[in-house]
Design an enzyme around this catalytic site. Structure first.
Site, PDB file in Angstrom:
ATOM      1  N   CYS A   1      -4.688   2.320  -3.742  1.00 18.08           N
ATOM      2  CA  CYS A   1      -3.465   2.861  -3.146  1.00 18.08           C
ATOM      3  C   CYS A   1      -2.305   1.881  -3.293  1.00 18.08           C
ATOM      4  O   CYS A   1      -1.496   1.695  -2.377  1.00 18.08           O
ATOM      5  CB  CYS A   1      -3.679   3.221  -1.671  1.00 18.08           C
ATOM      6  SG  CYS A   1      -4.845   4.566  -1.415  1.00 18.08           S
TER       7      CYS A   1
ATOM      8  N   LYS B   1     -10.628  -0.301  10.474  1.00 15.56           N
ATOM      9  CA  LYS B   1     -10.726  -1.530   9.696  1.00 15.56           C
ATOM     10  C   LYS B   1     -11.065  -2.736  10.576  1.00 15.56           C
ATOM     11  O   LYS B   1     -11.264  -3.839  10.071  1.00 15.56           O
ATOM     12  CB  LYS B   1      -9.418  -1.792   8.951  1.00 15.56           C
ATOM     13  CG  LYS B   1      -9.085  -0.749   7.882  1.00 15.56           C
ATOM     14  CD  LYS B   1      -7.802  -1.090   7.160  1.00 15.56           C
ATOM     15  CE  LYS B   1      -7.357   0.028   6.233  1.00 15.56           C
ATOM     16  NZ  LYS B   1      -8.233   0.170   5.052  1.00 15.56           N
TER      17      LYS B   1
ATOM     18  N   GLN C   1      -4.447  -4.792   7.351  1.00 17.36           N
ATOM     19  CA  GLN C   1      -5.393  -5.812   6.904  1.00 17.36           C
ATOM     20  C   GLN C   1      -5.329  -7.081   7.739  1.00 17.36           C
ATOM     21  O   GLN C   1      -6.294  -7.850   7.749  1.00 17.36           O
ATOM     22  CB  GLN C   1      -5.118  -6.161   5.435  1.00 17.36           C
ATOM     23  CG  GLN C   1      -5.293  -5.006   4.465  1.00 17.36           C
ATOM     24  CD  GLN C   1      -6.744  -4.539   4.348  1.00 17.36           C
ATOM     25  OE1 GLN C   1      -7.680  -5.294   4.596  1.00 17.36           O
ATOM     26  NE2 GLN C   1      -6.929  -3.284   3.981  1.00 17.36           N
TER      27      GLN C   1
ATOM     28  N   ASP D   1       3.193  -3.662   8.129  1.00 19.84           N
ATOM     29  CA  ASP D   1       1.912  -3.009   7.900  1.00 19.84           C
ATOM     30  C   ASP D   1       0.841  -4.060   8.164  1.00 19.84           C
ATOM     31  O   ASP D   1       0.635  -4.970   7.370  1.00 19.84           O
ATOM     32  CB  ASP D   1       1.844  -2.496   6.458  1.00 19.84           C
ATOM     33  CG  ASP D   1       0.473  -1.923   6.096  1.00 19.84           C
ATOM     34  OD1 ASP D   1      -0.462  -2.010   6.908  1.00 19.84           O
ATOM     35  OD2 ASP D   1       0.342  -1.396   4.979  1.00 19.84           O
TER      36      ASP D   1
ATOM     37  N   HIS E   1       0.867  -1.174   0.000  1.00 23.80           N
ATOM     38  CA  HIS E   1       0.000   0.000   0.000  1.00 23.80           C
ATOM     39  C   HIS E   1       0.908   1.230   0.000  1.00 23.80           C
ATOM     40  O   HIS E   1       2.019   1.204   0.522  1.00 23.80           O
ATOM     41  CB  HIS E   1      -0.869  -0.031   1.263  1.00 23.80           C
ATOM     42  CG  HIS E   1      -1.947   1.000   1.334  1.00 23.80           C
ATOM     43  ND1 HIS E   1      -1.686   2.321   1.634  1.00 23.80           N
ATOM     44  CD2 HIS E   1      -3.290   0.906   1.182  1.00 23.80           C
ATOM     45  CE1 HIS E   1      -2.829   2.988   1.658  1.00 23.80           C
ATOM     46  NE2 HIS E   1      -3.818   2.164   1.380  1.00 23.80           N
TER      47      HIS E   1
END
Length: 423
Positions: A380, A240, A217, A214, A137
């Site tokens: 993104c 999220k 998700q 990251d 991303h």
């Protein structure tokens, strides 16, 4: 346990059907476009919120709103206690050793930027190597580009194969160049690819590198244990994972955080201030300048409670079932191409194209004709789009409230789109 039908599994303590779970989300009962049921398949962008989260934030504003860490009166102390209790909940959720290692940010992007500016400025120099992956991303790419531009560092990338899996053989070769940092996603927001994070981190440490994950998700969708991963930094967003917008988390190993200079200056992050110099507060407040997102932190804590009540293993299992079903149904549509690995190696995200229909047109038709909300665009992740020779894809993403019936509506909408374009 989460069961997909309308009855709980006999003898399973605490099991809930998806139908029961959906009742906790007020927005899922609203109609769209003149009475069509709202089919929300864009949780990868931002999840919906259960009533418990909404009510907890409303209760805070109605009954004990005050600034935190500053007042000695009762209401301020209640607000401070509630916010810090949320920090403890988050720390336990990711199995951090101490709540002081949990820094509240606005989102995943801010957490990564914090590391890039604070740790990066102090530790990255001209010629140093930063390794990132080809499927990141922009939030886990642009900060490192900016750092490299300022310092003269080098960026190299772990490529992916045609199935959306990382080329770990190339990674092993890159590690021989003794990188300073390896930054990568635990789960791709486009391909759904779940990366072998523990292996990547262990190999990076053997090469002497610091690691950043990251987890925007992954934390919402699968069990994440920062101690088991041995990760140095990990960043994710509240919105999220059933929580509110405007609140995120950066986890870091304490020794690293202690050595890092502040990211922003202002109130709350100081110990003493003089005209020409200042000293800093203890962790985590050293990195939390100004009035924090108090209500949002409280809401995130309740979101963690909700996910814990379901069990993250159950969340993962439900999404695996939904994703496998969706892959099977979508692959049966002529002219539809899915990007990324098979269902066994991905989370609840499916990016696809359908014939020559532009993804934006496809998303609009799905919304207006059958009430299905999906994402369309580059997500993104423009370098990843370039890798596949695409400008955009359509993306359906799932969560605890997604049903197989909603997948069926998506499929009906895709057939409708083909009819409209006479394909």
């Amino acid at each position: 346990m989460i069961t997909s039908d309308h009855t709980t599994t006999p003898g399973a303590a605490g099991s809930r059907t998806v139908a029961d779970i959906r009742k906790d989300f007020p927005i899922l009962s609203r109609p769209v476009h003149g009475g069509k049921p709202f089919v929300f398949l864009d949780s990868g962008a931002s999840s919906q919120k259960p009533a418990a989260v909404i009510e907890a934030m409303d209760h805070y504003y109605r009954t004990y709103h005050a600034n935190v860490h500053r007042g000695v009166y009762e209401v301020s102390e209640e607000a401070t206690a509630a916010m810090e209790k949320a920090r403890v909940k988050v720390a336990r959720f990711i199995n951090a050793r101490q709540s002081k290692q949990v820094i509240f940010t606005r989102n995943t992007s801010e957490g990564i930027n914090l590391v890039a500016y604070s740790w990066g400025w102090a530790n990255i120099h001209a010629g140093d190597l930063i390794i990132v992956t080809e499927m990141e991303h922009h939030s886990n790419l642009v900060p490192w580009q900016l750092l490299a531009q300022r310092t003269g560092a080098r960026l190299e990338f772990i490529p992916i194969d045609d199935n959306g899996l990382l080329r770990l053989d190339v990674y092993e070769e890159l590690l021989k160049q003794q990188p300073k940092l390896v930054a990568f996603t635990q789960m791709s927001n486009v391909l759904g690819t779940i990366t072998p994070a523990q292996q990547i981190i262990a190999q990076a440490h053997e090469a002497g590198a610091i690691t950043l994950v990251d987890a925007a998700q992954s934390v919402p969708h699968l069990p994440v244990d920062v101690q088991a991963l041995d990760v140095d930094f990990l960043s994710f967003s509240g919105h999220k994972m059933l929580g509110p917008t405007g609140i995120g988390v950066l986890y870091g190993k304490r020794a690293l955080l202690e050595a890092m200079p502040p990211f922003m200056g202002g109130g709350s992050m100081i110990r003493t201030v003089h005209l020409r110099e200042s000293t800093w507060a203890d962790l985590p407040w050293k990195f939390e300048a100004g009035t924090p997102a108090i209500a949002e932190a409280i809401g995130l804590g309740v979101a963690v409670d909700y996910l814990n009540s379901l069990g993250m293993n159950a969340v993962l299992q439900h999404e695996r079932e939904i994703t496998a079903y969706a892959m099977e149904q979508l692959q049966a549509i002529p002219g539809l191409k899915i990007y990324g690995p098979d269902a066994s190696q991905r989370g609840g995200v499916i990016s696809f194209t359908l014939d020559d229909i532009h993804p934006h047109d496809l998303a609009s038709i799905l919304d207006q004709e059958v009430g299905v909300a999906i994402r369309a665009g580059h997500h993104c992740a423009q370098p990843l789009m370039d890798r596949y020779g695409l400008s955009a894809t359509a993306r359906a993403s799932f969560y605890v409230y997604t049903t197989k019936e909603e997948i069926d509506v998506l499929v009906q909408g895709l057939h409708k789109a083909q009819q409209i374009f006479s394909l």
